[in-house]
Design a protein around this motif. Sequence first.
Motif, mmCIF file in Angstrom:
data_model
loop_
_atom_site.group_PDB
_atom_site.id
_atom_site.type_symbol
_atom_site.label_atom_id
_atom_site.label_comp_id
_atom_site.label_asym_id
_atom_site.label_seq_id
_atom_site.Cartn_x
_atom_site.Cartn_y
_atom_site.Cartn_z
ATOM 1 N N PHE A 36 -11.165 -82.789 -39.839
ATOM 2 C CA PHE A 36 -11.834 -83.011 -38.558
ATOM 3 C C PHE A 36 -11.272 -84.286 -37.943
ATOM 4 N N GLN A 37 -11.650 -84.578 -36.695
ATOM 5 C CA GLN A 37 -11.273 -85.821 -36.019
ATOM 6 C C GLN A 37 -9.742 -86.018 -36.016
ATOM 7 N N GLN A 38 -9.011 -85.013 -35.553
ATOM 8 C CA GLN A 38 -7.547 -85.019 -35.449
ATOM 9 C C GLN A 38 -6.847 -85.150 -36.803
ATOM 10 N N GLY A 39 -7.528 -84.798 -37.869
ATOM 11 C CA GLY A 39 -6.901 -84.911 -39.180
ATOM 12 C C GLY A 39 -5.796 -83.883 -39.372
ATOM 13 N N ASP A 40 -4.793 -84.269 -40.175
ATOM 14 C CA ASP A 40 -3.679 -83.361 -40.463
ATOM 15 C C ASP A 40 -3.060 -83.772 -41.789
#
Length: 373
Positions: A163-167
């Motif tokens: 979540f929250q632009q995680g990658d």
Amino acid sequence: MASIAPSPVALSDAAGGQPLLHRQLFDATTGTYTYLIADVASGEGVIIDPVFEQHERDLSLIRELGIQLVASLDTHAHADHVTGSWLMHQATGCAIGLAQSARAQNVSLPLEHGDHVNFGSRHLQVRSTPGHTDGCVTYVLDDQSAAFTGDALLVRGCGRCDFQQGDPHTLWRSITEQIFSLPNSCLLYPGHDYTGRTLTSVAEEKAFNARLGGGANERDFVGHMTNMKLPHPGKIAIALPGNMRSGQPRDEQPAQHWAPVQRSFAGLPELPPSWLAEHRNAVTVLDVRSEDEVEGPDGRIETSLHIPLQDLEQRQAELPSDRPLVVVCHAGSRSALATQQLLKAGFDRVANLRGGLLRWSDEGYPLVGSIHH
């Protein structure tokens, strides 16, 4: 330039040519570590990842050690707690530092990869380490002996990527290229831990991190991270909006207090002699020394109420309920215990006189019956 107060706690770090003070603080509710770092020679310092609810504790330590706070830094916009940066700025005037890419309000020190945050003769280098969030940074001490990794790299783990632009691909590159490129001896201080692990090192995580150490490759790491199926952070609905304001409360009306009480690092409410001297007629000064001391050569504060500490529990009914209490003794130790007892008994307007009658006298305020000049 301010310098760190000459206390054994503060100066222990200066021995042996080590001019850096470093304190690790913990919030048990969220498992968050907060770090206070200061250049001993100049007294300038920074705080990393402060927690909103721990503001009084952190500020008390900063004041006790005489640190001039340059900046309150966050490693990223947290999802599990609200930062204390805005409160710290209000209290000290320090800058608020966060990655520019986080695009949060009230940030006066927007940070990018390669920036330096200076404090005294020392500095932290900013390394961009996204993957947990787009705005994650790691703060690396100038001599590369330590790094503060936030949630990018934890002890035997790392921040989640769901979540929250995680990658996970981005986080793999951040850890392997920006953190694992530091010397193997570099100590790593995480943003969180939930089992009591306080720090690790580059060498340890390369060897033992279950997600990306011990010969694991990017494919192994991504496979691990994409199959974790973690529950959503419980405080995200409160934490994220709060952190996009750098911790500024929605309701900015200041709380009403009977006095400018400051809490010591031990958690004790205290007032300085200067405030008591100016407001003595509006409070009850409670002297908890023995009868011999009160009548002895050290003297006493005029109009003070005398109840010895050993009698205080039985004589609480004698204390006026319509006025605040300022508790005093010779040096502030017995009055500290008395203050704690009164707080537990339900007295909510009570504070210890910081430094006791010794400090009161040293600052030039009068004592009735004193033979000292």
